[in-house]
Write a protein that holds these residues in place. Structure first.
Motif, short mmCIF file in Angstrom:
data_model
loop_
_atom_site.label_atom_id
_atom_site.label_comp_id
_atom_site.label_asym_id
_atom_site.label_seq_id
_atom_site.Cartn_x
_atom_site.Cartn_y
_atom_site.Cartn_z
N LEU A 30 -7.56 -3.12 6.77
CA LEU A 30 -6.17 -2.70 6.56
C LEU A 30 -5.66 -1.91 7.75
CD1 LEU A 30 -5.71 -1.54 2.84
CD2 LEU A 30 -4.52 -3.40 4.03
N SER A 31 -6.50 -1.07 8.33
CA SER A 31 -6.06 -0.28 9.48
C SER A 31 -5.68 -1.17 10.65
CB SER A 31 -7.15 0.71 9.90
OG SER A 31 -8.27 0.05 10.47
N VAL A 32 -6.38 -2.30 10.80
CA VAL A 32 -6.03 -3.27 11.85
C VAL A 32 -4.71 -3.95 11.52
CG1 VAL A 32 -6.73 -5.42 12.99
CG2 VAL A 32 -8.44 -3.65 12.51
N LEU A 33 -4.56 -4.39 10.28
CA LEU A 33 -3.36 -5.13 9.89
C LEU A 33 -2.12 -4.25 9.86
CD1 LEU A 33 -4.85 -7.32 7.00
CD2 LEU A 33 -4.47 -7.96 9.39
N ASN A 34 -2.28 -2.96 9.58
CA ASN A 34 -1.13 -2.06 9.44
C ASN A 34 -0.27 -2.01 10.69
OD1 ASN A 34 -1.62 -1.37 6.80
ND2 ASN A 34 -2.66 0.56 7.28
N SER A 35 -0.88 -2.18 11.85
CA SER A 35 -0.12 -2.09 13.11
C SER A 35 0.25 -3.46 13.65
CB SER A 35 -0.93 -1.33 14.15
OG SER A 35 -2.16 -2.00 14.43
N ARG A 36 -0.07 -4.52 12.89
CA ARG A 36 0.15 -5.86 13.41
C ARG A 36 0.92 -6.79 12.47
NH1 ARG A 36 -4.59 -3.77 15.21
NH2 ARG A 36 -5.30 -4.27 17.34
N ALA A 37 0.63 -6.73 11.19
CA ALA A 37 1.19 -7.70 10.24
C ALA A 37 2.63 -7.36 9.87
CB ALA A 37 0.33 -7.74 8.98
N ASP A 38 3.39 -8.39 9.55
CA ASP A 38 4.76 -8.22 9.06
C ASP A 38 4.79 -8.10 7.54
OD1 ASP A 38 6.40 -8.69 11.60
OD2 ASP A 38 5.06 -10.43 11.57
N PHE A 39 3.86 -8.77 6.88
CA PHE A 39 3.69 -8.71 5.43
C PHE A 39 2.20 -8.73 5.13
CE2 PHE A 39 7.50 -11.22 6.35
CZ PHE A 39 8.47 -10.57 5.61
N LEU A 40 1.84 -8.30 3.92
CA LEU A 40 0.50 -8.49 3.39
C LEU A 40 0.63 -9.38 2.16
CD1 LEU A 40 -0.96 -4.89 3.66
CD2 LEU A 40 -1.30 -6.78 5.26
N HIS A 41 -0.04 -10.52 2.18
CA HIS A 41 0.11 -11.50 1.12
C HIS A 41 -0.97 -11.30 0.05
CE1 HIS A 41 1.52 -15.37 -0.47
NE2 HIS A 41 0.24 -15.65 -0.73
N PRO A 73 1.81 0.81 5.18
CA PRO A 73 3.27 0.83 5.18
C PRO A 73 3.87 -0.57 5.19
CG PRO A 73 2.49 1.11 7.41
CD PRO A 73 1.26 0.97 6.55
N VAL A 74 3.02 -1.59 5.29
CA VAL A 74 3.47 -2.98 5.44
C VAL A 74 3.97 -3.50 4.09
CG1 VAL A 74 2.81 -5.30 6.16
CG2 VAL A 74 1.79 -3.31 7.29
N ALA A 75 5.04 -4.31 4.13
CA ALA A 75 5.58 -4.90 2.91
C ALA A 75 4.53 -5.77 2.22
CB ALA A 75 6.82 -5.73 3.24
N ILE A 76 4.35 -5.56 0.92
CA ILE A 76 3.39 -6.33 0.14
C ILE A 76 4.14 -7.46 -0.57
CG2 ILE A 76 1.78 -6.29 -1.81
CD1 ILE A 76 1.09 -3.42 -1.04
N ASP A 77 3.69 -8.67 -0.28
CA ASP A 77 4.32 -9.89 -0.78
C ASP A 77 3.40 -10.50 -1.83
OD1 ASP A 77 5.71 -12.28 -1.06
OD2 ASP A 77 4.78 -13.18 0.71
N VAL A 78 3.84 -10.54 -3.08
CA VAL A 78 2.99 -10.99 -4.18
C VAL A 78 3.35 -12.41 -4.59
CG1 VAL A 78 2.28 -10.56 -6.55
CG2 VAL A 78 2.66 -8.64 -5.00
#
Length: 230
Positions: free
Chosen positions: A21-32, A59-64
């Motif tokens: 998650l720490s890696v994705l937090n600074s890179r991803a636009d959404f979390l699926h 802080p990344v938008a969570i897309d369900v």
């Protein structure tokens, strides 16, 4: 518009969830986040409880993505857990689509809809203007690692044309086999958000930050080839 990336969390290494998650937090636009009920598809994956657990740590938008028979059984729970986008399948809501969309919006969340490979865009024509995202399944739903269905390219292009013609706001998202082999085709057709899983991201390297860089290099290469051929 630059391409947006939505890693599929059911494909991540859950034993290293905090580090990943720490890696994705600074890179991803959404979390699926895929939620399956074992009925709509013969699999069970993540849950509202999973969303609740990760919400304080990203802080990344969570897309369900609701792969469930009865989305209204889940909408309030995933909204309360911290979802930002809530996206049921068209087949599960078309009897009461406007009520479901209004329910999602009333909870302060953004409504989307998911189209299975055999589901035409015409099924959702009457509420396209209400959607913030449309997810095109390029594999049959329920399991990771399935082969890309090339017939979906025309569906993506159709949604892009409708968006341009009418000024709709929805994002065009792709779910299924988004990887080096398909990036060019998807981008050319009009994809705006790529859901990346095992083949597109998590299996590229044991260290997720390196895997991310490899993925972005593959996407950049696909974009460059499209520009050269334009």
């Amino acid at each position: 518009m630059s391409i947006q990336i939505s890693p599929s969390l059911m494909c991540m290494n859950l034993m290293e969830i905090k580090q990943q998650l720490s890696v994705l937090n600074s890179r991803a636009d959404f979390l699926h986040v895929d939620i399956m009920d074992g009925h709509y598809v013969k699999n069970i994956t993540l849950s509202p409880f999973f969303i609740e657990q990760i919400r304080p740590h990203t802080p990344v938008a969570i897309d369900v993505h609701l792969m469930v028979e009865t989305p209204t059984d889940f909408i309030a729970a995933v909204a309360q857990a911290g979802a930002d986008f809530i996206c049921p399948h068209a087949e599960t809501i078309n009897r009461d689509a406007f009520r479901v969309i209004n329910q999602i919006r009333a909870l302060g969340k953004k409504p989307g809809v998911v189209l299975n490979p055999a589901t035409p865009v015409s099924w959702i024509h009457h509420y396209l203007h209400l959607l913030d995202k449309i997810t095109v399944m390029t594999v049959d739903p329920g399991y990771a690692g399935q082969p890309f269905i090339p017939e979906m390219v025309n569906k993506i292009a159709e949604l892009k044309a409708l968006k341009m013609q009418h000024g709709y706001r929805y994002l065009i998202e792709i779910d299924g086999s988004c990887n080096q082999k398909t990036y060019g085709t998807l981008l050319e057709a009009g994809a705006e958000v790529l859901i990346v899983g095992t083949s597109g991201l998590f299996n590229l390297h044991d260290r997720l930050e390196i895997a991310w860089d490899k993925m972005m290099s593959n996407i950049t290469q696909a974009q460059s080839l499209l520009q050269e051929s334009a």
